[in-house]
Design a protein around this motif. Structure first.
Motif, mmCIF file in Angstrom:
data_model
loop_
_atom_site.group_PDB
_atom_site.id
_atom_site.type_symbol
_atom_site.label_atom_id
_atom_site.label_comp_id
_atom_site.label_asym_id
_atom_site.label_seq_id
_atom_site.Cartn_x
_atom_site.Cartn_y
_atom_site.Cartn_z
ATOM 1 N N THR A 9 1.764 -1.030 5.139
ATOM 2 C CA THR A 9 2.525 -0.836 3.908
ATOM 3 C C THR A 9 3.089 0.570 3.938
ATOM 4 O OG1 THR A 9 1.144 -2.364 2.630
ATOM 5 C CG2 THR A 9 2.471 -0.806 1.389
ATOM 6 N N PRO A 21 7.559 0.542 -2.238
ATOM 7 C CA PRO A 21 6.975 0.181 -0.943
ATOM 8 C C PRO A 21 7.492 -1.130 -0.366
ATOM 9 C CG PRO A 21 5.475 -0.421 -2.695
ATOM 10 C CD PRO A 21 6.722 0.126 -3.368
ATOM 11 N N ASP A 23 5.819 -4.183 2.493
ATOM 12 C CA ASP A 23 4.745 -4.671 3.353
ATOM 13 C C ASP A 23 5.348 -5.171 4.653
ATOM 14 O OD1 ASP A 23 2.809 -4.159 1.442
ATOM 15 O OD2 ASP A 23 2.765 -6.226 0.690
ATOM 16 N N ASP A 50 3.927 -9.030 -3.119
ATOM 17 C CA ASP A 50 2.841 -9.827 -2.563
ATOM 18 C C ASP A 50 2.928 -11.302 -2.944
ATOM 19 O OD1 ASP A 50 2.011 -9.806 -5.188
ATOM 20 O OD2 ASP A 50 0.082 -8.830 -4.804
#
Length: 296
Positions: A9, A21, A23, A50
């Protein structure tokens, strides 16, 4: 949904004190892997990185690509134009910094696909229209395509019985002067997760995006009307014809414009399928990936 953990991340952008951010999911024993960048849905009003579907993460090993799921700032604290600035900065970061970040030879960041679900599909289409150089291929999944389309211009019931919050309950999240955020939590813990259903009930998408009332302001975001001028890269479009969160006519209009302009399109329009048709652990779509990898 199965637990999905990223390999890395990293922060791709900082605005004031707000860090945004992404991932990164990495394939094993693959060199010069292409990149599929994915943006979450939520009407640009809610959601987080997510929420990426299991099949997209699983495809990293099956098809040998690097998968990136990125956050972005949320409206109405920023406009749709500022959200797209995050998309542009994210793609710039991937193209300029990812190879060095991950190590020489692991990734070929010049081979880029962009995908996203719902509002993320809208950002995918913006990237296909306006990013230069264009992505090699785009994969909009049940996308929003026109904030002034019929579906978003009239009040809609709460999809699948989801909670419909009042304006008073949403007031703190509707405050355009509140500090911007780059992701939100999930229902029922985070009240902001009710923003999308509130928007549907009040038919306020363009207003919440900051482009209501001025055709010049909203014109760049009415996707089908821009395809003739700007074109799109090869496009795999997925949208169920029973979608209660984004009317399928949104994708129908874009599909018609792509074909009318002689573009390359695969349109999967499964009968009877609603929003989130691809979110279950057992969902697979080899046809989608065969199309995408042909252009990467």
């Amino acid at each position: 949904m199965a637990s999905i953990k990223p390999d890395r991340t990293v922060v791709y952008k900082t605005v004031g004190s707000l860090q945004i951010p992404m991932d990164i999911f990495l394939p094993k024993n693959v060199r010069n892997a292409p990149v599929i960048l994915w943006f979450h849905g939520g009407g640009l009003l809610q959601g987080c990185r997510d929420s990426i579907a299991p099949y997209q993460r699983d495809g990293v090993q099956k098809y040998g690509y690097v998968c990136i799921s990125a956050d972005y700032r949320l409206a109405p604290q920023v406009s749709v134009g500022e959200v797209f600035e995050d998309v542009k900065d994210c793609i710039r970061f991937i193209r300029n910094n990812l190879s060095c970040l991950l190590g020489e030879g692991l990734v070929d960041a010049s081979r880029l696909a962009v995908s996203g679900s719902s509002a993320g599909g809208f950002l995918t289409l913006l990237a296909g229209l306006y990013i230069d150089p264009k992505p090699h291929v785009i994969i909009p999944i049940y996308p929003i395509t026109d904030p002034l389309g019929t579906f978003f211009n009239k009040s809609q019931p709460a999809p699948n019985g989801r909670y419909s919050a009042s304006e008073e309950e949403m007031a703190v999240h509707l405050d355009v002067n509140a500090p911007p955020i780059a992701n939100s939590g999930k229902a029922p813990e985070d009240p902001r997760s009710n923003m999308y259903v509130y928007m549907l009930r009040t038919a306020t998408l363009a207003q919440l995006w900051g482009v209501a009332g001025n055709e010049d302001d909203v014109a760049p975001y009415r996707i089908s009307r821009r395809i003739h001028e700007y074109g799109l890269p090869p496009t795999y479009l997925l949208h169920g014809d029973a979608d209660t969160a984004v009317g399928v006519e949104q994708s129908d209009e874009v599909a018609g414009a792509i074909l009318g302009c002689g573009g390359t399109l695969e349109y999967e329009r499964p009968h009877g399928e609603d929003h989130f048709l691809d979110k279950e652990d057992d969902y697979q779509n080899d046809k989608l990936y065969n199309f995408v990898m042909r252009y990467l």
